[in-house]
Design a protein around this motif. Structure first.
Motif, mmCIF file in Angstrom:
data_model
loop_
_atom_site.group_PDB
_atom_site.id
_atom_site.type_symbol
_atom_site.label_atom_id
_atom_site.label_comp_id
_atom_site.label_asym_id
_atom_site.label_seq_id
_atom_site.Cartn_x
_atom_site.Cartn_y
_atom_site.Cartn_z
ATOM 1 N N PHE A 16 9.676 2.144 -4.054
ATOM 2 C CA PHE A 16 9.443 1.692 -2.688
ATOM 3 C C PHE A 16 8.464 2.557 -1.291
ATOM 4 O O PHE A 16 8.054 2.395 -0.508
ATOM 5 C CB PHE A 16 10.604 1.455 -1.384
ATOM 6 C CG PHE A 16 11.254 0.332 -2.907
ATOM 7 C CD1 PHE A 16 10.602 -1.122 -2.437
ATOM 8 C CD2 PHE A 16 11.978 0.220 -3.307
ATOM 9 C CE1 PHE A 16 11.173 -2.386 -3.072
ATOM 10 C CE2 PHE A 16 12.545 -0.351 -4.025
ATOM 11 C CZ PHE A 16 12.149 -2.130 -4.140
ATOM 12 N N SER A 17 8.205 3.570 -2.160
ATOM 13 C CA SER A 17 7.834 4.915 -1.857
ATOM 14 C C SER A 17 7.839 6.368 -3.055
ATOM 15 O O SER A 17 8.330 6.360 -4.035
ATOM 16 C CB SER A 17 8.268 5.751 -0.760
ATOM 17 O OG SER A 17 7.996 6.980 -0.141
ATOM 18 N N ARG A 18 6.424 7.016 -2.547
ATOM 19 C CA ARG A 18 6.506 8.359 -3.220
ATOM 20 C C ARG A 18 7.008 9.254 -3.794
ATOM 21 O O ARG A 18 7.400 10.240 -4.375
ATOM 22 C CB ARG A 18 5.099 8.646 -3.961
ATOM 23 C CG ARG A 18 3.571 7.502 -4.246
ATOM 24 C CD ARG A 18 2.266 8.575 -3.839
ATOM 25 N NE ARG A 18 2.303 7.926 -2.441
ATOM 26 C CZ ARG A 18 1.284 8.108 -1.504
ATOM 27 N NH1 ARG A 18 0.190 8.816 -2.567
ATOM 28 N NH2 ARG A 18 1.223 8.037 -0.604
ATOM 29 N N ASN A 64 -5.202 0.526 -2.029
ATOM 30 C CA ASN A 64 -6.968 0.501 -2.711
ATOM 31 C C ASN A 64 -6.508 1.203 -3.920
ATOM 32 O O ASN A 64 -7.455 1.866 -5.533
ATOM 33 C CB ASN A 64 -7.828 -0.261 -2.505
ATOM 34 C CG ASN A 64 -7.727 -0.941 -1.186
ATOM 35 O OD1 ASN A 64 -6.470 -1.051 -0.901
ATOM 36 N ND2 ASN A 64 -9.069 -0.972 -0.391
ATOM 37 N N ASP A 84 -2.499 -7.254 -4.682
ATOM 38 C CA ASP A 84 -3.526 -6.654 -3.763
ATOM 39 C C ASP A 84 -4.619 -6.918 -3.632
ATOM 40 O O ASP A 84 -5.011 -6.645 -4.805
ATOM 41 C CB ASP A 84 -2.663 -6.382 -2.546
ATOM 42 C CG ASP A 84 -2.105 -7.253 -1.495
ATOM 43 O OD1 ASP A 84 -2.762 -8.281 -0.760
ATOM 44 O OD2 ASP A 84 -0.955 -7.673 -1.279
ATOM 45 N N GLN A 158 -1.984 2.064 8.395
ATOM 46 C CA GLN A 158 -2.153 1.034 7.530
ATOM 47 C C GLN A 158 -4.115 1.554 8.403
ATOM 48 O O GLN A 158 -4.918 1.252 7.469
ATOM 49 C CB GLN A 158 -2.296 -0.190 8.299
ATOM 50 C CG GLN A 158 -0.794 -1.221 7.322
ATOM 51 C CD GLN A 158 0.477 -0.322 8.371
ATOM 52 O OE1 GLN A 158 0.552 0.380 9.422
ATOM 53 N NE2 GLN A 158 1.475 -0.149 8.161
ATOM 54 N N ARG A 167 -9.331 6.437 -0.423
ATOM 55 C CA ARG A 167 -8.211 6.054 -0.324
ATOM 56 C C ARG A 167 -8.869 4.328 -0.631
ATOM 57 O O ARG A 167 -8.211 3.697 -0.807
ATOM 58 C CB ARG A 167 -7.098 5.899 0.951
ATOM 59 C CG ARG A 167 -6.923 6.943 0.639
ATOM 60 C CD ARG A 167 -5.537 7.501 1.244
ATOM 61 N NE ARG A 167 -4.416 7.511 0.231
ATOM 62 C CZ ARG A 167 -2.762 6.915 0.562
ATOM 63 N NH1 ARG A 167 -2.950 6.612 0.997
ATOM 64 N NH2 ARG A 167 -2.784 6.187 -0.913
ATOM 65 N N ASP A 176 -11.791 -4.485 3.226
ATOM 66 C CA ASP A 176 -10.900 -5.606 3.666
ATOM 67 C C ASP A 176 -10.166 -6.276 4.074
ATOM 68 O O ASP A 176 -9.622 -7.286 3.920
ATOM 69 C CB ASP A 176 -10.177 -4.154 4.822
ATOM 70 C CG ASP A 176 -8.344 -4.374 5.211
ATOM 71 O OD1 ASP A 176 -7.860 -4.940 4.713
ATOM 72 O OD2 ASP A 176 -8.182 -3.989 6.460
ATOM 73 N N PHE A 300 1.216 -18.243 7.216
ATOM 74 C CA PHE A 300 1.239 -17.238 6.067
ATOM 75 C C PHE A 300 2.313 -17.689 4.667
ATOM 76 O O PHE A 300 1.222 -16.622 3.857
ATOM 77 C CB PHE A 300 0.882 -15.895 6.642
ATOM 78 C CG PHE A 300 0.161 -15.087 6.517
ATOM 79 C CD1 PHE A 300 -0.545 -15.294 6.360
ATOM 80 C CD2 PHE A 300 0.742 -13.329 5.582
ATOM 81 C CE1 PHE A 300 -1.697 -13.085 5.837
ATOM 82 C CE2 PHE A 300 0.086 -13.253 4.857
ATOM 83 C CZ PHE A 300 -1.775 -12.710 5.182
#
Ligand SMILES: NC(=O)c1ccc[n+]([C@@H]2O[C@H](COP(=O)([O-])OP(=O)(O)OC[C@H]3O[C@@H](n4cnc5c(N)ncnc54)[C@H](O)[C@@H]3O)[C@@H](O)[C@H]2O)c1
Length: 360
Positions: A16-18, A64, A84, A158, A167, A176, A300
């Motif tokens: 969920f995170s580095r 990305n 994604d 973001q 990145r 994007d 969505f």
């Protein structure tokens, strides 16, 4: 949320995170055992592959620059992958990933979310059936205003990675949201963009990547088209509009009213179709992709959930590379990912060369 909507997936672990502590906190918030909240995808894949009940599929929703490494490692560890957009940071990475997908024969899908709306699929079916006649022009506009100010220096994580070429890749706005527009154009019209002429702008001085794009395209049947994407369209939220003009009629869809499709005929009054299980005038596939009767708008999350559901069906069927050759497959795959990456790089190339026509 979208993965869970149809009860096909259970979230069993995650990175969920580095940062391992943040990852554990993120996992706890989703009810994940601390022992299965990892600090890196490599430790996660190594630990999970040793468990009898280890993860079977992975969803990659990181910026990305990490897509390729995570997707490659996950496929090679035997996981099915839903990732994604844009599929990778560069076109070369996307081509290399295709080789891994074909070699490992795992299910591979990309969340081009807007192609999951049931009424968007009806628009595609109408174009493919020939009801509006030969397609003469397609216009997709995708405009946002959230980068009209310096969000990247005002605490928006973001925005910060999206304006950084290391990145995000060589495209800013084009990478994007321009890629969503390209996918929607090709998905609905059934036609591929053959070449393009792009005018990418960096409207806010000092940014390294584009924040506004006008792309003139020529489709494979010779028809002209336009992709307009912007993130400095002040005041716009997430406005996505599609229009297809055929010789007998035209189609118009906007995400503002995502369950509504206008069919504008050359010789009779406009018809309006509404998504729904019982929607009048809809094909069976469109009705099946809707969850509720007409009048209960889909949104969505449901569109995204349709992609998760198709991914789940393929995993359950034990499908492999054979499915990717299937023209009826609605879930975008690696080939659509590669087209997206080529589109980004061709647009950047064209714009740098004073809007020169560039082959896709
Ligand atoms: N399909 C869509 O409609 C849609 C919408 C929004 C974003 N996206 C895509 O989703 C991706 C993420 O975008 P976002 O806006 O959610 O970004 P974000 O910055 O909000 O979230 C990214 C998350 O990834 C984590 N992370 C970063 N590197 C990691 C790593 N190596 N391992 C594990 N976690 C890592 C970060 O801590 C953060 O929580 C991008 O590729 C973006 O283009 C797609």
């Amino acid at each position: 949320m979208a993965a869970r909507l149809d009860g096909q997936f259970e979230l069993v672990c995650g990175t969920f995170s580095r940062d391992p502590a943040k990852s554990r906190a993120g996992g706890a918030a989703s009810g994940i055992d601390a022992a299965r909240s990892y600090g890196s995808h490599t430790s996660m894949l190594a630990a999970e592959s040793k468990r009898a009940d280890g993860m079977q599929a992975i969803v990659i929703v990181t910026p990305n620059d990490s897509h390729f490494a995570i997707a490659k490692a996950a496929l090679e560890a035997g996981c099915h992958v839903l990732i994604d957009k844009p599929v990778t940071r560069t076109h070369a990475e996307a081509l290399a990933l295709r080789e891994v997908v074909l070699r490992t024969r795992r299910v591979f899908g990309i969340t081009y979310t807007y192609s999951g709306y049931s009424i968007v699929r009806e628009a595609r079916a109408i174009c493919l059936s020939g009801r509006i006649g030969a397609i003469r022009k397609v216009v997709v506009e995708y405009t946002q205003g959230w980068l009209s100010g310096r969000a990247e220096t005002q605490g928006s994580v973001q925005a910060a990675w999206r304006v950084d070429p290391q990145r995000a890749g060589s495209g800013g706005c084009i990478g994007d949201i321009g890629v969503h527009a390209l996918h929607l154009l090709e998905f609905v019209s059934g036609l591929r963009v053959a070449r393009l002429r792009a005018d990418l702008s960096t409207v806010l001085p000092g940014r390294q990547l584009d924040d506004d794009c006008t792309v003139i395209v020529r489709l494979e049947n010779g028809a002209p088209g336009l992709i307009h994407a912007s993130q400095i369209a002040t005041g716009e939220r997430n406005e996505l509009r599609l229009r297809v003009f055929g010789e007998a009629g035209g189609l118009a869809w906007s995400q503002d009213a995502p369950d509504r499709l206008e069919l504008r005929w050359i010789d009779r009054p406009t018809e309006i179709l509404y998504a729904g299980r019982d929607g009048k005038g809809l094909g069976p596939a469109t009705r099946a992709a809707a969850r509720l009767p007409v009048g209960h708008p889909e949104g969505f999350i449901e569109a995204l959930a349709n992609l998760y559901l198709e991914f789940a069906h393929e995993v359950r069927r034990g499908s492999d590379g054979a499915d990717r050759q299937d023209d009826n497959r609605l879930l975008p795959g690696i080939d659509e990912g590669i087209r997206g990456m080529r589109f980004i790089e061709a647009a950047v190339e064209s714009s740098r060369q004073a809007d020169r026509w560039t082959q896709l």
